[in-house]
Design a protein around this motif. Structure first.
Motif, PDB file in Angstrom:
ATOM      1  N   ALA A  37      29.764  22.251  19.952  1.00 27.83           N
ATOM      2  CA  ALA A  37      30.674  21.620  20.911  1.00 27.83           C
ATOM      3  C   ALA A  37      30.555  22.401  22.209  1.00 27.83           C
ATOM      4  N   ARG A  38      30.753  21.721  23.329  1.00 22.74           N
ATOM      5  CA  ARG A  38      30.695  22.398  24.617  1.00 22.74           C
ATOM      6  C   ARG A  38      32.099  22.457  25.214  1.00 22.74           C
ATOM      7  N   PRO A  39      32.697  23.632  25.302  1.00 20.81           N
ATOM      8  CA  PRO A  39      34.070  23.712  25.814  1.00 20.81           C
ATOM      9  C   PRO A  39      34.162  23.172  27.252  1.00 20.81           C
ATOM     10  N   ARG A  41      36.173  23.805  29.758  1.00 19.65           N
ATOM     11  CA  ARG A  41      36.323  24.776  30.840  1.00 19.65           C
ATOM     12  C   ARG A  41      34.977  25.405  31.210  1.00 19.65           C
ATOM     13  N   LEU A  42      34.204  25.715  30.184  1.00 14.33           N
ATOM     14  CA  LEU A  42      32.893  26.334  30.426  1.00 14.33           C
ATOM     15  C   LEU A  42      31.984  25.371  31.175  1.00 14.33           C
TER      16      LEU A  42
END
Lengths: 308, 308
Positions: A37-39, A41-42
């Motif tokens: 998964a790609r956060p 915020r990042l």
């Protein structure tokens, strides 16, 4: 604005638009294959650090060099984006409080200002990783030997013996780690590492993708070296001359930090002469190519004449 | 100490010695091919961050998985070192003041304490770069398709959808970016990203080098996932139980920062049961292999029973 006089700028801007769209796709929230998964915020912070700015000179060089050798499309675009991601990672980390401590980049808050310091560190880390991922992906070239070559080249240009090593020498040149009196040779080596190696690789990546023979590849690398050196001398001249408004960052900064530049060592006139010699040298390296290399010829002129 | 009872530890320690020597060679002051110069301070700090410590579990997993498939020597050693360099980069950055703010790592000052913050940022950056360089180098495998696969796998495991993404979720779990109430699913995903992905890739790298067929590769990846999850649950248990002396770092730290771990969600007994289930699951994934996989079987037992 007559079309004939700004063909080069038009090409550069058109390429920048395509690169921007491609970077946007690479920096989407959707996890790629093999990712968990790609956060949010990042990813938002990565986009802040990599999108919406810059001339995209490095991908332009990759794309134009590959085109010169008959290679167009997705491959050179992706390789150019990888170099740009690497460049953006270095800017995000260089701006950090413990490094150059910059609040503005291209007139916008730097990543650690817009987000926070921890996020900015991770953004730089992830932009670097993504650069290598893009190069190793089969979409960049169907030949894995080409992809491996690209990864190896970018790593060598940006590692301890290249860009990051140059960044450490740059911090040392401020006197952080003891008195630093830089000779002309030291300054040249520092610049070759800090900015020259990646600019040179931008060109070499195009040569790799274009299956340049060894002689052509060497000439193109020499062109890239001259262009990289010219870029840095022009930067030193700009740093001394420009107003803060035009650059969107504080200037005279090297002077303020007591860092020696080639302008200190050669004087403004000497630095301008050096720029001209480097343009000449870049042109000599392209002698084996016909008018199809004119864009690269104009690129080095652009680099020394740019005002930002 | 009877030889028969500690064969596994002996193998682990022997591999650690070989990995240490190999890392030492990779981190020498001498510039590699295509590099300009390696600044002394940077190299000394990189060695501080990467040498002289750690169980070297990740390279051990790569080496043992490759050996299981009949592949030994330089290739698995180099790939293992690349994974370890990546791991070390993450530790150097995680220890930074704006991240976990740790002064000690394995009982020694962290890189930013022994050197300074800017150097530590660059050390992490350069260790990451070196990891990819090592994988892309023909010395790791003569087949460029294998090298590309390794680069792609490490990038995906460590980028925004893997380790670095997990590290950001971990910071968010401290409540830095607004209230954070983590469900069991959130904690599991965070751990799978932050530590699980790289541990899994340590095993997968061995499978890639060993030319595992798709079914064997999938089983080995599943083994790696179970081992990675077991490692993290064991870590959570250790964090709750251990004394500061034994770990060489401050403990109960997750508790202190209000971060939810699986121990909070499952209780100590529940977490221990989970460990046993994961050991079981790892063993099931290895069912297709004979006694030649015993070292990997012992590795997962070691991971849950380690006291540091």
């Amino acid at each position: 604005m007559t079309p004939s006089t700004n063909t080069f700028t038009e090409r550069l801007n058109r390429a920048a638009g395509i690169v921007e769209a491609s970077l946007q796709a690479l920096l989407s929230d959707k996890p790629g294959p093999g990712e968990i998964a790609r956060p949010d915020r990042l990813m938002a912070a990565m986009r802040h650090g990599a999108l919406g700015g810059g001339k995209r000179l490095r991908p332009f060089l990759t794309i134009e060099t590959a085109r010169l050798l008959g290679q167009e499309g997705e491959g050179p675009l992706r390789a150019g984006c990888a170099v740009e991601l690497l460049h953006c990672y270095s800017l995000v980390h260089d701006d950090l409080p413990s490094m150059d401590d910059d609040d503005l980049r291209r007139g916008r808050p730097t990543v650690h200002k817009a987000f926070d310091e921890a996020t900015a560190i991770l953004v730089g880390d992830a932009l670097q990783t993504l650069a290598f991922e893009v190069l190793a992906d089969p979409a960049t070239d169907r030949d894995p030997a080409i992809r491996s070559d690209l990864v190896l080249g970018l790593a060598r240009a940006s590692g301890p013996g290249g860009m990051v090593g140059g960044q450490l020498l740059d911090l040392a040149a401020e006197g952080r780690y003891g008195a630093a009196e830089l000779s002309e040779i030291d300054v040249r080596q520092l610049q070759m590492m800090k900015t020259g190696a990646i600019l040179t690789f931008s060109v070499e990546a195009g040569a790799i993708l274009g299956r340049a023979d060894p002689a052509a590849r060497e000439n193109l690398v020499n062109y890239g070296r001259a262009l990289g050196a010219a870029f840095q001398v022009a930067d030193d001249i700009l740093d001394r001359e420009s107003s803060s408004e035009a650059l969107g960052k504080r200037t005279g900064k090297d002077l303020e930090k007591g860092k020696a530049t080639l302008v200190d060592l050669l004087g403004l006139e000497g630095a301008r002469r050096e720029c001209e010699l480097l343009v000449e040298s870049a042109h000599v390296s392209l002698e084996g190519f016909g008018p199809e290399a004119d864009t690269l010829r104009e690129a080095v002129r652009f680099v020394v004449e740019r005002q930002v």
